[in-house]
Enzyme design. Structure first.
Site, PDB file in Angstrom:
ATOM      1  N   GLU A   9      14.172  22.382 -21.495  1.00 16.82           N
ATOM      2  CA  GLU A   9      14.832  21.208 -20.944  1.00 16.82           C
ATOM      3  C   GLU A   9      16.252  21.559 -20.511  1.00 16.82           C
ATOM      4  O   GLU A   9      16.972  22.297 -21.178  1.00 16.82           O
ATOM      5  CB  GLU A   9      14.815  20.030 -21.908  1.00 16.82           C
ATOM      6  CG  GLU A   9      15.429  20.244 -23.261  1.00 16.82           C
ATOM      7  CD  GLU A   9      15.231  19.037 -24.181  1.00 16.82           C
ATOM      8  OE1 GLU A   9      14.272  18.270 -23.981  1.00 16.82           O
ATOM      9  OE2 GLU A   9      16.053  18.877 -25.094  1.00 16.82           O
ATOM     10  N   CYS A  10      16.613  21.081 -19.339  1.00 20.08           N
ATOM     11  CA  CYS A  10      17.903  21.306 -18.707  1.00 20.08           C
ATOM     12  C   CYS A  10      18.177  22.806 -18.587  1.00 20.08           C
ATOM     13  O   CYS A  10      17.529  23.470 -17.797  1.00 20.08           O
ATOM     14  CB  CYS A  10      19.000  20.561 -19.461  1.00 20.08           C
ATOM     15  SG  CYS A  10      20.447  20.200 -18.422  1.00 20.08           S
ATOM     16  N   GLY A  11      19.099  23.370 -19.368  1.00 18.30           N
ATOM     17  CA  GLY A  11      19.356  24.798 -19.275  1.00 18.30           C
ATOM     18  C   GLY A  11      18.128  25.636 -19.537  1.00 18.30           C
ATOM     19  O   GLY A  11      17.924  26.686 -18.911  1.00 18.30           O
TER      20      GLY A  11
END
Length: 435
Positions: A325-327
């Site tokens: 998730e995200c990064g």
């Protein structure tokens, strides 16, 4: 349950510094203390942990069900004398739909509020401000204030006179001090692990707070405030698998403690590995979690981490469920373009390229509904906060249907190739209708 909520009229008032100093000073005084952070913030909790010596939990009054908030607080306070929670933004500032303010958290947990006020540009007006916050909601107990960035003895005298006339309790007066500023970057504060003099900063903040705040009155205020007990069993987000390998270092530091607690309570075993140290996930892991963080600051190191790459590819080959998730999502992609325009090869497990060459802020609460084949079973709440953009997105199954805090349709988000998936969403809790 005993505890306090340290809040403020607005961001930048000094509540993080006050909370860190108070946490360390109380711990130094021999009081067992645990800390919390209101909202979805994933940076401040690491500072709290450094100050208190214990993991810090997030308490999000928009994204978390009240029963989960109470259950997590009961778990934390079972390990300490009381809970010290730092608010986010202003005390009555919530999501776009007007809910989820720190005041809602104070009401849910029955915590008295101490308001940190930046007095650098005011004098007698402080009384009107404090009285307005005290009287704004009947279910929120604003017990008093800590005055921050006070310029002189004369300035303090004017502030005290105004507040005493208004019947506002003063729990501390902190003078302006450049040494009490924390460095920032685009997602908030620089991470705790990157602050070269963090221990000295916390020690200094603790000394200032111990000298200039009334510990006895704060401890008495904190004692004996109890929220209604949670049900005996509260559903958490289900684990990704039974043996979960979790990336954990400066590039992947945005992991919510309540998420790990829920996975452990469901019987999952957790192991941790550092991609920056070129470590691979455990060979027997049936799932791998790459949380958010700052991979863009370490893109060259990640691109050259052969052991990490081989371990992730092997996990994918054996069918382990992999979620980023995200990064972590960015790292699962084919490439990451840094702020200088240099492209770094990532894992290539999802068909996307992300870029910081042209930054654009994406911020807000989300409700996500899993799509068929996603591996997630029920609607969830989440938070999105990033500056990277999608430079390229190839063909793959979509992961979530997304709406924002006011219910506006944001379309579909995330990608899935077989058992590998990811998105920019930081998952927080089951949506109320799913519990």
């Amino acid at each position: 349950m005993s505890g306090l909520l340290i809040a403020a009229p607005a961001s930048g008032s000094g509540k993080t510094t006050v909370t860190l100093g108070l946490a360390r000073a109380l711990a130094d005084a021999g009081l067992r203390l645990v800390s919390g952070k209101a909202g979805p913030d994933y940076i401040d909790p690491a500072f709290h942990a450094a100050a208190s010596g214990k993991p810090c939990f997030n308490y999000d009054p928009w994204a978390m069900r009240p029963d989960l908030i109470r259950a997590n607080a009961a778990h934390q306070v079972g390990e300490g004398d009381f809970l010290l929670v730092e608010a986010m933004m202003g005390l009555f500032d919530g999501a776009a739909d007007g809910t989820g303010a720190p005041a809602d958290l104070a009401a849910t947990l029955g915590l008295p509020v101490v308001l940190v006020i930046d007095c650098s540009r005011m004098s007698q007006s402080v009384a009107a401000l404090a009285r307005g916050y005290r009287d704004h909601r009947g279910d929120v107990h604003v017990a008093g204030v800590i005055l921050n960035k006070v310029g002189s003895a004369r300035h303090e005298a004017m502030l005290r006179a105004a507040l005493e006339t208004a019947g506002i309790a003063i729990f501390g007066v902190l003078r302006s001090d450049p040494a009490l500023a924390l460095p920032e970057r685009h997602l908030g504060l620089v991470q705790a692990g990157e602050h070269g003099a963090l221990e000295a900063f916390i020690t200094h903040a603790a000394g200032v707070v111990a000298r200039d705040c009334d510990f006895d009155r704060l401890a008495a205020l904190a004692a004996g405030h109890a929220a209604s007990p949670p049900p005996s069993a509260v559903l958490h987000l289900p684990p990704l698998g039974q043996r979960i390998a979790i990336a954990e270092d400066r590039a992947f530091a945005f992991t919510y403690q309540h998420l790990l607690l829920g996975w452990r309570m469901a019987g999952a075993s957790l192991s941790f590995f550092s991609p920056l140290a070129d470590e691979a996930p455990a060979a027997d892991a049936d799932s791998v979690y790459l949380p958010g963080g700052y991979p863009e600051l370490h893109a060259g190191t990640l691109a050259n981490a052969r052991g990490f790459r081989q371990g992730m590819l092997e996990a994918a080959r054996r069918g382990a469920r992999i979620y980023g998730e995200c990064g972590g999502y960015m790292t699962l992609g084919e490439g990451l373009v840094d702020a200088a325009g240099v492209r770094h090869a990532m894992l290539g497990l999802l068909p996307l390229v992300t870029s910081f060459a042209e930054r654009r802020r994406h911020l807000g609460y989300r409700r996500v509904t899993p799509l068929a084949g996603s591996g997630f079973a029920a609607p969830m709440t989440a938070h999105e906060f990033h500056y990277s953009t999608l430079a390229h997105e190839g063909e793959a199954d979509r992961l979530f249907a997304v709406t924002d805090a006011v219910g506006e349709d944001l379309g579909m988000a995330g990608l899935r190739w077989g058992a590998v998936s990811g998105s920019y969403m930081h998952l927080i809790d089951l949506a109320p209708e799913a519990a």
